[in-house]
Motif scaffolding. Sequence first.
Motif, PDB file in Angstrom:
ATOM      1  N   ARG A  50       0.827  -1.215   0.000  1.00  0.00           N
ATOM      2  CA  ARG A  50       0.000   0.000   0.000  1.00  0.00           C
ATOM      3  C   ARG A  50       0.858   1.262   0.000  1.00  0.00           C
ATOM      4  N   SER A  51       2.080   1.171   0.504  1.00  0.00           N
ATOM      5  CA  SER A  51       2.954   2.350   0.511  1.00  0.00           C
ATOM      6  C   SER A  51       3.362   2.769  -0.900  1.00  0.00           C
ATOM      7  N   LEU A  52       3.182   1.859  -1.871  1.00  0.00           N
ATOM      8  CA  LEU A  52       3.529   2.173  -3.262  1.00  0.00           C
ATOM      9  C   LEU A  52       2.302   2.559  -4.088  1.00  0.00           C
ATOM     10  N   HIS A  53       1.168   2.722  -3.439  1.00  0.00           N
ATOM     11  CA  HIS A  53      -0.048   3.090  -4.171  1.00  0.00           C
ATOM     12  C   HIS A  53      -0.083   4.605  -4.379  1.00  0.00           C
ATOM     13  N   GLU A  54       0.913   5.091  -5.095  1.00  0.00           N
ATOM     14  CA  GLU A  54       1.039   6.497  -5.454  1.00  0.00           C
ATOM     15  C   GLU A  54       0.965   6.621  -6.966  1.00  0.00           C
ATOM     16  N   PRO A  55       0.629   7.806  -7.485  1.00  0.00           N
ATOM     17  CA  PRO A  55       0.475   7.960  -8.943  1.00  0.00           C
ATOM     18  C   PRO A  55       1.671   7.466  -9.739  1.00  0.00           C
ATOM     19  N   MET A  56       2.884   7.795  -9.309  1.00  0.00           N
ATOM     20  CA  MET A  56       4.070   7.408 -10.061  1.00  0.00           C
ATOM     21  C   MET A  56       4.151   5.896 -10.215  1.00  0.00           C
ATOM     22  N   TYR A  57       3.873   5.151  -9.166  1.00  0.00           N
ATOM     23  CA  TYR A  57       3.975   3.696  -9.212  1.00  0.00           C
ATOM     24  C   TYR A  57       2.789   3.071  -9.950  1.00  0.00           C
ATOM     25  N   LEU A  58       1.635   3.707  -9.902  1.00  0.00           N
ATOM     26  CA  LEU A  58       0.495   3.208 -10.678  1.00  0.00           C
ATOM     27  C   LEU A  58       0.751   3.356 -12.172  1.00  0.00           C
ATOM     28  N   PHE A  59       1.403   4.440 -12.569  1.00  0.00           N
ATOM     29  CA  PHE A  59       1.781   4.592 -13.980  1.00  0.00           C
ATOM     30  C   PHE A  59       2.836   3.554 -14.369  1.00  0.00           C
ATOM     31  N   LEU A  60       3.692   3.200 -13.419  1.00  0.00           N
ATOM     32  CA  LEU A  60       4.676   2.152 -13.682  1.00  0.00           C
ATOM     33  C   LEU A  60       3.993   0.800 -13.872  1.00  0.00           C
ATOM     34  N   VAL A  61       2.954   0.519 -13.090  1.00  0.00           N
ATOM     35  CA  VAL A  61       2.191  -0.722 -13.275  1.00  0.00           C
ATOM     36  C   VAL A  61       1.620  -0.767 -14.688  1.00  0.00           C
ATOM     37  N   SER A  62       1.069   0.352 -15.139  1.00  0.00           N
ATOM     38  CA  SER A  62       0.544   0.428 -16.503  1.00  0.00           C
ATOM     39  C   SER A  62       1.641   0.149 -17.525  1.00  0.00           C
TER      40      SER A  62
END
Length: 325
Positions: A50-62
């Motif tokens: 959950r600590s990585l649920h930030e916009p930057m990391y969500l774009f990385l998931v994409s």
Amino acid sequence: MNSSYVSYFTLAAYFDTGGFKYLYFLLILSLYVFIVCANVLLVVVICVNRSLHEPMYLFLVSLFVNELYGSTGLFPFLLVQILSDIHTVSAPFCFLQIYCGYTYCGVEFTNLAVMSYDRYLSICYPLQYHTHMTSNKVAVLITITWSLPFFGVFVTTALSASLQLCGNIINKVYCDNYYIIKLACYHPLINNVYELVAVFLTVCVPVCVILYTYMRILKVCFSGSKQTRQKAVSTCTPHLASLINFFFGSLFQMLQSRFNTSSVPNMLEIFLSLYFLTCQPIFNPVMYGLNMSKIRLMCQSLLSRSVLGGCCNFSHRSGPGPLSR
């Protein structure tokens, strides 16, 4: 004749490799396994923490999901073709591969542009970042990243599938829309015009966004504090490296398609044509996994827990040996 009567295409860029085809098969298979494992690992790490649920990391998931999508559209096909003695592909599958390849490229460019915009807000407006980059905005940006290329390439593929073709030989190791258009019996003006529009929307617009955001980032870095410059370097280095890698891969692809490369050795020509589809899915997880401390630490923690958990389970199942009694 109409393209509906072309039941298959012949991929003429393959050449006889003799006994080396098994070596090439193992090499391609190893690369594909590494791509799947590396990208899936990073997606899982980001999603479960959950600590990585930030916009930057969500774009990385994409971005990582797109690498899985693009490589899956190419590598299994290459593995089959390497072992095959007849390098043909059915027309429907050929157009499906064109659709997968072009959507992968479109999503990649758009995703990199969205990530540069996110970095621009983070560095230039750090105090207002969470006000500008809300969860709803992240969802909208990711939706646009995937929906626009998928819709635009669908029209491109449909126009190509309706062409009247006067041949079925593609001088490449996979299907490419540019080579399909070259097989047309007449000059397809509509296809060319639409492709120019599609390239403008999926390539030129994202590139302009990237250039604008990095100009603003550089301006802030030159006039900002040392801490601001360090933050910009740490967050922008993997993104810039990924962008440059993909840009040069796309440039190789464009030059090979538009110019005569008969003087180039076959192996080098095949490598350059596959570069932007194979190196980017390998390059991105390695670059982001090594350069972003949060992801690196989470990966190490997840892997160490898995190893320790496996050892503990093994010890529990084994129980005390007879000598210990």
